[in-house]
Design an enzyme around this catalytic site. Sequence first.
Site, PDB file in Angstrom:
ATOM      1  N   GLU A 236       4.155  -3.245  12.392  1.00  0.00           N
ATOM      2  CA  GLU A 236       3.178  -2.174  12.121  1.00  0.00           C
ATOM      3  C   GLU A 236       2.005  -2.873  11.450  1.00  0.00           C
ATOM      4  OE1 GLU A 236       3.732   0.663  13.273  1.00  0.00           O
ATOM      5  OE2 GLU A 236       5.879   0.471  13.625  1.00  0.00           O
TER       6      GLU A 236
ATOM      7  N   GLU B  29       8.324   2.794  14.688  1.00  0.00           N
ATOM      8  CA  GLU B  29       9.267   3.233  13.672  1.00  0.00           C
ATOM      9  C   GLU B  29       9.366   4.747  13.788  1.00  0.00           C
ATOM     10  OE1 GLU B  29       7.443   1.311  10.213  1.00  0.00           O
ATOM     11  OE2 GLU B  29       9.255   0.112  10.008  1.00  0.00           O
TER      12      GLU B  29
ATOM     13  N   CYS C 232      -3.262   1.778   6.775  1.00  0.00           N
ATOM     14  CA  CYS C 232      -3.517   1.168   8.085  1.00  0.00           C
ATOM     15  C   CYS C 232      -4.104   2.183   9.055  1.00  0.00           C
ATOM     16  CB  CYS C 232      -2.253   0.535   8.624  1.00  0.00           C
ATOM     17  SG  CYS C 232      -0.799   1.533   8.322  1.00  0.00           S
TER      18      CYS C 232
ATOM     19  N   ASN D 175       0.794  -1.235   0.000  1.00  0.00           N
ATOM     20  CA  ASN D 175       0.000   0.000   0.000  1.00  0.00           C
ATOM     21  C   ASN D 175       0.823   1.281   0.000  1.00  0.00           C
ATOM     22  OD1 ASN D 175       0.678  -0.785   2.621  1.00  0.00           O
ATOM     23  ND2 ASN D 175      -0.937   0.440   3.518  1.00  0.00           N
TER      24      ASN D 175
HETATM   25  P1  NDP Z   1      -0.071  -9.405   4.272  1.00  0.00           P
HETATM   26  O1  NDP Z   1       0.114  -9.116   5.696  1.00  0.00           O
HETATM   27  O2  NDP Z   1      -0.395 -10.779   3.870  1.00  0.00           O
HETATM   28  O3  NDP Z   1       1.243  -8.977   3.432  1.00  0.00           O
HETATM   29  C1  NDP Z   1       2.220  -8.060   3.867  1.00  0.00           C
HETATM   30  C2  NDP Z   1       3.610  -8.612   3.546  1.00  0.00           C
HETATM   31  O4  NDP Z   1       3.841  -9.826   4.272  1.00  0.00           O
HETATM   32  C3  NDP Z   1       3.797  -8.995   2.076  1.00  0.00           C
HETATM   33  O5  NDP Z   1       5.117  -8.726   1.688  1.00  0.00           O
HETATM   34  C4  NDP Z   1       3.552 -10.486   2.091  1.00  0.00           C
HETATM   35  O6  NDP Z   1       4.124 -11.163   0.996  1.00  0.00           O
HETATM   36  C5  NDP Z   1       4.231 -10.870   3.386  1.00  0.00           C
HETATM   37  N1  NDP Z   1       3.831 -12.144   3.949  1.00  0.00           N
HETATM   38  C6  NDP Z   1       2.711 -12.867   3.691  1.00  0.00           C
HETATM   39  N2  NDP Z   1       2.719 -14.007   4.412  1.00  0.00           N
HETATM   40  C7  NDP Z   1       3.853 -14.017   5.128  1.00  0.00           C
HETATM   41  C8  NDP Z   1       4.428 -14.919   6.078  1.00  0.00           C
HETATM   42  N3  NDP Z   1       3.827 -16.041   6.429  1.00  0.00           N
HETATM   43  N4  NDP Z   1       5.607 -14.603   6.638  1.00  0.00           N
HETATM   44  C9  NDP Z   1       6.235 -13.461   6.316  1.00  0.00           C
HETATM   45  N5  NDP Z   1       5.751 -12.577   5.427  1.00  0.00           N
HETATM   46  C10 NDP Z   1       4.576 -12.837   4.845  1.00  0.00           C
HETATM   47  O7  NDP Z   1      -1.142  -8.450   3.708  1.00  0.00           O
HETATM   48  P2  NDP Z   1      -1.917  -8.623   2.319  1.00  0.00           P
HETATM   49  O8  NDP Z   1      -1.054  -7.989   1.330  1.00  0.00           O
HETATM   50  O9  NDP Z   1      -2.323  -9.991   2.008  1.00  0.00           O
HETATM   51  O10 NDP Z   1      -3.255  -7.848   2.644  1.00  0.00           O
HETATM   52  C11 NDP Z   1      -4.280  -8.465   3.416  1.00  0.00           C
HETATM   53  C12 NDP Z   1      -4.883  -7.492   4.369  1.00  0.00           C
HETATM   54  O11 NDP Z   1      -3.888  -7.070   5.308  1.00  0.00           O
HETATM   55  C13 NDP Z   1      -5.365  -6.192   3.766  1.00  0.00           C
HETATM   56  O12 NDP Z   1      -6.607  -6.299   3.230  1.00  0.00           O
HETATM   57  C14 NDP Z   1      -5.315  -5.287   4.954  1.00  0.00           C
HETATM   58  O13 NDP Z   1      -6.453  -5.455   5.731  1.00  0.00           O
HETATM   59  C15 NDP Z   1      -4.103  -5.747   5.703  1.00  0.00           C
HETATM   60  N6  NDP Z   1      -2.894  -4.967   5.412  1.00  0.00           N
HETATM   61  C16 NDP Z   1      -2.505  -4.041   6.293  1.00  0.00           C
HETATM   62  C17 NDP Z   1      -1.422  -3.258   6.023  1.00  0.00           C
HETATM   63  C18 NDP Z   1      -0.973  -2.208   6.944  1.00  0.00           C
HETATM   64  O14 NDP Z   1      -0.251  -1.295   6.541  1.00  0.00           O
HETATM   65  N7  NDP Z   1      -1.340  -2.273   8.203  1.00  0.00           N
HETATM   66  C19 NDP Z   1      -0.654  -3.374   4.788  1.00  0.00           C
HETATM   67  C20 NDP Z   1      -1.130  -4.430   3.925  1.00  0.00           C
HETATM   68  C21 NDP Z   1      -2.214  -5.179   4.254  1.00  0.00           C
HETATM   69  P3  NDP Z   1       3.281 -11.328  -0.375  1.00  0.00           P
HETATM   70  O15 NDP Z   1       3.175  -9.984  -0.935  1.00  0.00           O
HETATM   71  O16 NDP Z   1       4.103 -12.213  -1.195  1.00  0.00           O
HETATM   72  O17 NDP Z   1       1.969 -11.923   0.025  1.00  0.00           O
END
Ligand code: NDP
Length: 499
Positions: A267, A479, A301, A169
């Site tokens: 975060e 952070e 977020c 994001n």
């Molecule tokens: P994720 O938490 O799945 O992804 C964030 C990062 O973590 C990506 O780089 C992802 O890789 C990686 N990741 C996924 N699984 C693992 C694991 N088991 N161990 C270590 N790293 C991992 O978020 P999503 O992108 O799937 O989004 C899903 C929901 O999460 C959103 O709809 C939102 O609600 C929330 N979200 C919140 C954010 C915030 O800033 N607080 C940011 C993004 C999402 P990969 O990209 O390969 O899946």
Amino acid sequence: MPTTLVPVSKNAAKFISTPKKMLINGEWVEAASGERKETRNPATGEVLTTFPEGGVEDIDRAVASARKAFEEGPWPKIKPNERAKLLLNLADLMEENCEELSHLETLDNGGPIGVTAAFVDLSVNNLRYFAGWATKVTGETIPVSNPGNVFNYTRREPLGVIGGITPWNGPLYMAILKLSAPLATGNTVVLNPASLTPLTALRLGELVQEAGFPDGVVNIVTGSGSKAGARLSEHPDVDKITFTGSTAVGKQIIQASAGNVKKVSLELGGKSAHIIFADANYEQALENAANAVFFNSGQACIAGSRLFVENKIYDQFMSDLADYAEKNFTIGNGFDQSAMMGPLISAKQKDQVLGYIDIGQKEGGEVLFGGDATESEFANGHFVKPTVLANITNDMTIAREEIFGPVVSGMPFKDIDEVIKLANQSIYGLGGGISTTNLSKAHRVAHGLRTGNIWINTYNLLDPATPYGGFKQSGLGRENGKTAIDMLTEEKSIWVNLD
Ligand code: NDP
């Protein structure tokens, strides 16, 4: 009338014209498996380019290279002012290449070019702020009371190898957060960017090299979180994981980190309350309420997605917010300068957001504006209009779960005590907004909210000097600011017998 798009910069077009590689130990390499993945433009569905699908073996190589750079390479001998200079070089290079970085980000994650350019600026400021810290990481001399002639002092030393995992994001800014403070404090880094948006992190890798960082100090391994990210989180030779993403994955990282008792900064998600009192500056409150939730298409977020409005003005405010959203938050391709909101990141994210709007209506909510994007010009992208829902109560699914889309749920309240209680009824505690012209009311509410960041008569402000992080299930650690320096160093206590 057909939409006129700003042309993609020549450098950004050139960058995506070739398949990308990832950066390990100063070399641009393929994944050990040879597998590749596509990255697509969320506004059009078109494939932009491909990148390596790194996995366990690649993470292992990157961690070994970061460890070697931390212990043996020139990095541990580099003086703090030289580390500062490298960070400043990187900031200058990012500034010089602002247009290219912004355009790559818009292609990859869809944000309007004005927003992605602002994220480049924020990233440059962040690097410059932490470059300043490199020469100011000091210990203390402690006045101990032991018998004899003894002396105690502390040193702050880098943790070692830091694993950074970023979401889609705000990909470039998130990558910078995982590099700036860790590098300023003398750590080395392995970065695993989100699979949906790898482009700016990979371009950043080129700039890191151009800035003069020694090989192995920064490694960028693309590849899915479930493999590459999971390996980084459990790796026995990684000293800390710094993660931004969902609370669900944050919990998995805590479990994975137990093996070598890694330090973790998380975060995570949010469901922030934005509280509008009847005595607020009405126009300012309306603008803040809309920006708080529709910025970045709600994929933030800190999005102020639970809107509490004092019951005397609730009906009028919700109706005006719907009008404001319709008039001001036009959706469109990020290269369309009239677009205030780009697409959501993926078809999956769009389905998730529309699913929540549907649940909200089934549970009794009323859509005052938005709900979908049906026009044919948006057919291949993942667009959802800004959506304003009224008749929501705090116990509904839509008011409890993080939606991560442009959806605001409006709820009335009667007084300060009630609204503090309602706002705190959440597993999250990341952001929060208060609109009022009454100073004591503003501070009373700010002190009552169990949340890491609060904006009074404004929203969404960030600065590298202020700590950023969450209460409750919104995270662990902070952070930015001095707190980040403390969290990226070990404090060593040294005793000396002077006799
Ligand atoms: P994720 O938490 O799945 O992804 C964030 C990062 O973590 C990506 O780089 C992802 O890789 C990686 N990741 C996924 N699984 C693992 C694991 N088991 N161990 C270590 N790293 C991992 O978020 P999503 O992108 O799937 O989004 C899903 C929901 O999460 C959103 O709809 C939102 O609600 C929330 N979200 C919140 C954010 C915030 O800033 N607080 C940011 C993004 C999402 P990969 O990209 O390969 O899946």
